[in-house]
Design a protein around this motif. Structure first.
Motif, PDB file in Angstrom:
ATOM      1  N   ALA A 267     -14.456 -38.955  31.677  1.00 37.46           N
ATOM      2  CA  ALA A 267     -13.959 -38.300  33.089  1.00 37.46           C
ATOM      3  C   ALA A 267     -13.454 -38.978  33.766  1.00 37.46           C
ATOM      4  O   ALA A 267     -14.112 -40.650  33.920  1.00 37.46           O
ATOM      5  CB  ALA A 267     -15.147 -37.415  33.315  1.00 37.46           C
ATOM      6  N   ASP A 268     -12.601 -38.987  34.692  1.00 37.70           N
ATOM      7  CA  ASP A 268     -12.204 -39.670  35.828  1.00 37.70           C
ATOM      8  C   ASP A 268     -13.157 -39.330  36.946  1.00 37.70           C
ATOM      9  O   ASP A 268     -12.895 -38.477  37.524  1.00 37.70           O
ATOM     10  CB  ASP A 268     -10.591 -39.344  36.022  1.00 37.70           C
ATOM     11  N   LEU A 269     -13.705 -40.396  37.306  1.00 35.40           N
ATOM     12  CA  LEU A 269     -14.704 -40.025  38.406  1.00 35.40           C
ATOM     13  C   LEU A 269     -14.272 -40.323  39.719  1.00 35.40           C
ATOM     14  O   LEU A 269     -14.578 -39.664  40.765  1.00 35.40           O
ATOM     15  CB  LEU A 269     -15.800 -41.404  38.327  1.00 35.40           C
ATOM     16  N   LYS A 270     -12.905 -40.624  39.984  1.00 36.48           N
ATOM     17  CA  LYS A 270     -12.203 -40.505  41.156  1.00 36.48           C
ATOM     18  C   LYS A 270     -11.411 -39.023  41.162  1.00 36.48           C
ATOM     19  O   LYS A 270     -11.295 -38.716  42.546  1.00 36.48           O
ATOM     20  CB  LYS A 270     -11.071 -41.830  41.355  1.00 36.48           C
ATOM     21  N   GLU A 271     -11.207 -38.653  40.232  1.00 35.77           N
ATOM     22  CA  GLU A 271     -10.320 -37.192  40.253  1.00 35.77           C
ATOM     23  C   GLU A 271     -10.730 -36.651  39.113  1.00 35.77           C
ATOM     24  O   GLU A 271     -10.129 -36.250  38.123  1.00 35.77           O
ATOM     25  CB  GLU A 271      -8.878 -37.352  40.189  1.00 35.77           C
ATOM     26  N   PRO A 272     -12.002 -36.035  39.098  1.00 37.62           N
ATOM     27  CA  PRO A 272     -12.517 -35.358  37.913  1.00 37.62           C
ATOM     28  C   PRO A 272     -12.117 -34.057  37.915  1.00 37.62           C
ATOM     29  O   PRO A 272     -11.764 -33.355  38.844  1.00 37.62           O
ATOM     30  CB  PRO A 272     -14.152 -35.365  38.122  1.00 37.62           C
ATOM     31  N   PRO A 273     -12.103 -33.618  36.653  1.00 38.31           N
ATOM     32  CA  PRO A 273     -11.482 -32.219  36.334  1.00 38.31           C
ATOM     33  C   PRO A 273     -12.681 -30.910  36.552  1.00 38.31           C
ATOM     34  O   PRO A 273     -13.869 -31.484  36.648  1.00 38.31           O
ATOM     35  CB  PRO A 273     -11.161 -31.905  34.910  1.00 38.31           C
ATOM     36  N   ASN A 274     -12.205 -29.876  37.099  1.00 41.12           N
ATOM     37  CA  ASN A 274     -13.125 -28.804  37.142  1.00 41.12           C
ATOM     38  C   ASN A 274     -13.791 -28.531  35.977  1.00 41.12           C
ATOM     39  O   ASN A 274     -13.103 -28.460  34.935  1.00 41.12           O
ATOM     40  CB  ASN A 274     -12.508 -27.541  37.542  1.00 41.12           C
ATOM     41  N   PRO A 275     -15.079 -28.411  35.945  1.00 39.65           N
ATOM     42  CA  PRO A 275     -16.011 -28.421  34.279  1.00 39.65           C
ATOM     43  C   PRO A 275     -15.294 -27.138  33.689  1.00 39.65           C
ATOM     44  O   PRO A 275     -15.122 -27.004  32.296  1.00 39.65           O
ATOM     45  CB  PRO A 275     -17.242 -28.221  34.643  1.00 39.65           C
ATOM     46  N   TYR A 276     -15.113 -25.942  34.465  1.00 35.80           N
ATOM     47  CA  TYR A 276     -14.535 -24.722  33.688  1.00 35.80           C
ATOM     48  C   TYR A 276     -13.162 -25.140  33.136  1.00 35.80           C
ATOM     49  O   TYR A 276     -13.017 -24.433  32.001  1.00 35.80           O
ATOM     50  CB  TYR A 276     -14.420 -23.337  34.655  1.00 35.80           C
ATOM     51  N   THR A 277     -12.246 -25.938  33.870  1.00 32.79           N
ATOM     52  CA  THR A 277     -11.090 -26.142  33.465  1.00 32.79           C
ATOM     53  C   THR A 277     -11.090 -27.153  31.975  1.00 32.79           C
ATOM     54  O   THR A 277     -10.530 -26.803  30.974  1.00 32.79           O
ATOM     55  CB  THR A 277     -10.289 -26.980  34.364  1.00 32.79           C
ATOM     56  N   PHE A 278     -12.170 -28.049  32.061  1.00 28.58           N
ATOM     57  CA  PHE A 278     -12.119 -28.650  30.744  1.00 28.58           C
ATOM     58  C   PHE A 278     -12.795 -27.883  29.537  1.00 28.58           C
ATOM     59  O   PHE A 278     -12.539 -28.273  28.528  1.00 28.58           O
ATOM     60  CB  PHE A 278     -13.283 -29.878  31.331  1.00 28.58           C
ATOM     61  N   VAL A 279     -13.668 -26.973  29.827  1.00 32.71           N
ATOM     62  CA  VAL A 279     -14.090 -26.174  28.845  1.00 32.71           C
ATOM     63  C   VAL A 279     -12.987 -25.394  28.277  1.00 32.71           C
ATOM     64  O   VAL A 279     -12.813 -25.298  27.117  1.00 32.71           O
ATOM     65  CB  VAL A 279     -15.261 -25.145  29.127  1.00 32.71           C
ATOM     66  N   ALA A 280     -12.085 -24.759  29.080  1.00 32.75           N
ATOM     67  CA  ALA A 280     -11.084 -24.105  28.630  1.00 32.75           C
ATOM     68  C   ALA A 280     -10.188 -24.940  27.779  1.00 32.75           C
ATOM     69  O   ALA A 280      -9.384 -24.372  27.031  1.00 32.75           O
ATOM     70  CB  ALA A 280     -10.333 -23.587  29.902  1.00 32.75           C
ATOM     71  N   LEU A 281      -9.941 -26.117  28.322  1.00 29.32           N
ATOM     72  CA  LEU A 281      -9.091 -26.985  27.196  1.00 29.32           C
ATOM     73  C   LEU A 281      -9.708 -27.267  26.074  1.00 29.32           C
ATOM     74  O   LEU A 281      -9.002 -26.980  24.908  1.00 29.32           O
ATOM     75  CB  LEU A 281      -8.823 -28.573  28.025  1.00 29.32           C
ATOM     76  N   LEU A 282     -10.840 -27.522  25.798  1.00 29.51           N
ATOM     77  CA  LEU A 282     -11.640 -27.748  24.680  1.00 29.51           C
ATOM     78  C   LEU A 282     -11.739 -26.297  23.849  1.00 29.51           C
ATOM     79  O   LEU A 282     -11.274 -26.538  22.605  1.00 29.51           O
ATOM     80  CB  LEU A 282     -13.181 -28.048  24.792  1.00 29.51           C
ATOM     81  N   ARG A 283     -11.775 -25.316  24.397  1.00 28.25           N
ATOM     82  CA  ARG A 283     -11.828 -23.938  23.657  1.00 28.25           C
ATOM     83  C   ARG A 283     -10.161 -23.605  23.291  1.00 28.25           C
ATOM     84  O   ARG A 283     -10.056 -23.111  22.209  1.00 28.25           O
ATOM     85  CB  ARG A 283     -12.324 -22.873  24.625  1.00 28.25           C
ATOM     86  N   ARG A 284      -9.292 -24.040  24.121  1.00 26.23           N
ATOM     87  CA  ARG A 284      -7.894 -23.902  23.468  1.00 26.23           C
ATOM     88  C   ARG A 284      -7.568 -24.638  22.266  1.00 26.23           C
ATOM     89  O   ARG A 284      -6.992 -24.061  21.223  1.00 26.23           O
ATOM     90  CB  ARG A 284      -6.881 -23.920  24.962  1.00 26.23           C
ATOM     91  N   ILE A 285      -8.264 -25.884  22.168  1.00 30.59           N
ATOM     92  CA  ILE A 285      -7.853 -26.697  21.193  1.00 30.59           C
ATOM     93  C   ILE A 285      -8.552 -25.991  19.816  1.00 30.59           C
ATOM     94  O   ILE A 285      -7.946 -25.820  18.656  1.00 30.59           O
ATOM     95  CB  ILE A 285      -8.475 -27.985  20.985  1.00 30.59           C
ATOM     96  N   VAL A 286      -9.835 -25.634  20.028  1.00 33.80           N
ATOM     97  CA  VAL A 286     -10.622 -24.872  18.950  1.00 33.80           C
ATOM     98  C   VAL A 286      -9.794 -23.589  18.396  1.00 33.80           C
ATOM     99  O   VAL A 286      -9.927 -23.419  17.321  1.00 33.80           O
ATOM    100  CB  VAL A 286     -12.108 -24.585  19.256  1.00 33.80           C
ATOM    101  N   GLU A 287      -9.532 -22.999  19.553  1.00 37.88           N
ATOM    102  CA  GLU A 287      -9.022 -21.372  19.132  1.00 37.88           C
ATOM    103  C   GLU A 287      -7.433 -21.350  18.889  1.00 37.88           C
ATOM    104  O   GLU A 287      -6.916 -20.358  18.390  1.00 37.88           O
ATOM    105  CB  GLU A 287      -9.207 -20.532  20.126  1.00 37.88           C
ATOM    106  N   LEU A 288      -6.856 -22.682  18.857  1.00 44.88           N
ATOM    107  CA  LEU A 288      -5.331 -22.810  18.601  1.00 44.88           C
ATOM    108  C   LEU A 288      -5.123 -22.178  17.219  1.00 44.88           C
ATOM    109  O   LEU A 288      -5.777 -22.930  16.348  1.00 44.88           O
ATOM    110  CB  LEU A 288      -4.718 -24.169  18.761  1.00 44.88           C
ATOM    111  N   PRO A 289      -4.223 -21.355  16.824  1.00 49.12           N
ATOM    112  CA  PRO A 289      -4.016 -20.807  15.543  1.00 49.12           C
ATOM    113  C   PRO A 289      -3.113 -21.935  14.645  1.00 49.12           C
ATOM    114  O   PRO A 289      -2.776 -21.343  13.769  1.00 49.12           O
ATOM    115  CB  PRO A 289      -3.320 -19.496  15.924  1.00 49.12           C
ATOM    116  N   LYS A 290      -3.272 -23.137  14.811  1.00 48.88           N
ATOM    117  CA  LYS A 290      -2.831 -24.160  14.058  1.00 48.88           C
ATOM    118  C   LYS A 290      -3.665 -25.245  14.113  1.00 48.88           C
ATOM    119  O   LYS A 290      -4.583 -25.575  15.105  1.00 48.88           O
ATOM    120  CB  LYS A 290      -1.616 -24.477  14.787  1.00 48.88           C
ATOM    121  N   PRO A 291      -3.966 -26.103  12.936  1.00 45.80           N
ATOM    122  CA  PRO A 291      -4.440 -27.143  13.055  1.00 45.80           C
ATOM    123  C   PRO A 291      -4.242 -28.105  14.144  1.00 45.80           C
ATOM    124  O   PRO A 291      -3.261 -28.609  14.333  1.00 45.80           O
ATOM    125  CB  PRO A 291      -4.281 -27.776  11.557  1.00 45.80           C
TER     126      PRO A 291
END
Length: 249
Positions: free
Chosen positions: A68-92
């Motif tokens: 995490a960038d401690l000077k400009e951290p992401p919203n935790p919900y946004t980061f969770v959404a990114l992780l989930r998007r990678i997991v759920e992408l219909p492609k490897p």
């Protein structure tokens, strides 16, 4: 090859494989609000493009991501959404690592379906050393990691090498030449049916998706609470000031 990109993420497509390159060398590809948002958008575009068979996630410089960038951290919900998007992408999605990975960067690696690193790469869950916990990144990681190894490295913040990362389930493979190691994997994706890749990925990620459904809200709230604590403020201040936090013995 076609090449596009944003300020922090570059995209290049060749023979059905889109490579997304984290390109924020000034902060060692730290997970800033901008990088997380731009990477999420790039992953989503890959999901919508029928010409993309698979995605490779890699980096410029010697650090895949410093966390995490401690000077400009992401919203935790946004980061969770990114992780989930990678997991759920219909492609490897493949993580290609050739360098250092720290803290939240390991969450990105864990969200990928295949992960390979060069033999000289190293890893660390450094959260405990700045007064926080690897809460949100546990969503994709804990279902994949060997429990005893996860306990050791989560709690100690020790650095570990690519061979250990492979043994504990973080990596698929370690090689002197990471591109050579990934070549047959990517060739296999090119030979596979898009429908079959999607259906097979759903089978493989079922436990991880269940973890997101069950635990995401709790871990976001837990993470936010820890980050707001006095110890976390001391730890992050010490990190930015390049000194030991007050609790170090």
């Amino acid at each position: 090859m076609t090449t596009t990109g944003t300020e922090t993420v570059k995209a290049a497509t060749a023979r059905g494989i889109t490579t997304l390159t984290l390109d924020s060398p000034a902060n060692r590809n730290a997970l800033s609000a901008r990088l997380v948002g731009e990477l999420a958008d790039a992953v989503a575009e890959c999901g919508k493009d029928p010409a993309v068979r698979a995605v490779v996630l890699t980096h410029t410089g010697t650090t895949f991501s410093a966390g995490a960038d401690l000077k400009e951290p992401p919203n935790p919900y946004t980061f969770v959404a990114l992780l989930r998007r990678i997991v759920e992408l219909p492609k490897p999605v493949v993580a290609r690592v050739d360098g250092h990975v720290r803290a939240g960067g390991l969450g990105l690696v864990g969200a990928c379906d295949v992960a390979a690193a060069s033999a000289g790469s190293d890893f660390a869950f450094t959260e405990v050393r700045i007064g926080v916990a690897p809460a949100v990144i546990s969503l994709p990681l804990l279902p994949r990691l060997e429990p005893r190894a996860a306990a050791r490295y989560y709690l100690s913040g020790e650095r570990f090498d690519a061979a250990e990362a492979t043994r504990m389930g973080l990596l698929t493979a370690v090689a002197e030449d990471v591109d050579e190691a990934l070549a047959p994997v990517l060739d296999g994706f090119r030979k596979a049916s898009p429908q079959a890749l999607d259906a097979t990925k759903q089978l493989l990620t079922a436990r991880v998706r269940e973890t997101f459904d069950r635990d995401a809200e709790d871990l976001v709230q837990r993470s936010a609470s820890i980050f707001a604590s006095a110890e976390a403020r001391e730890g992050m201040t010490a990190f930015l000031e390049r000194r030991d936090p007050a609790w170090v013995l």
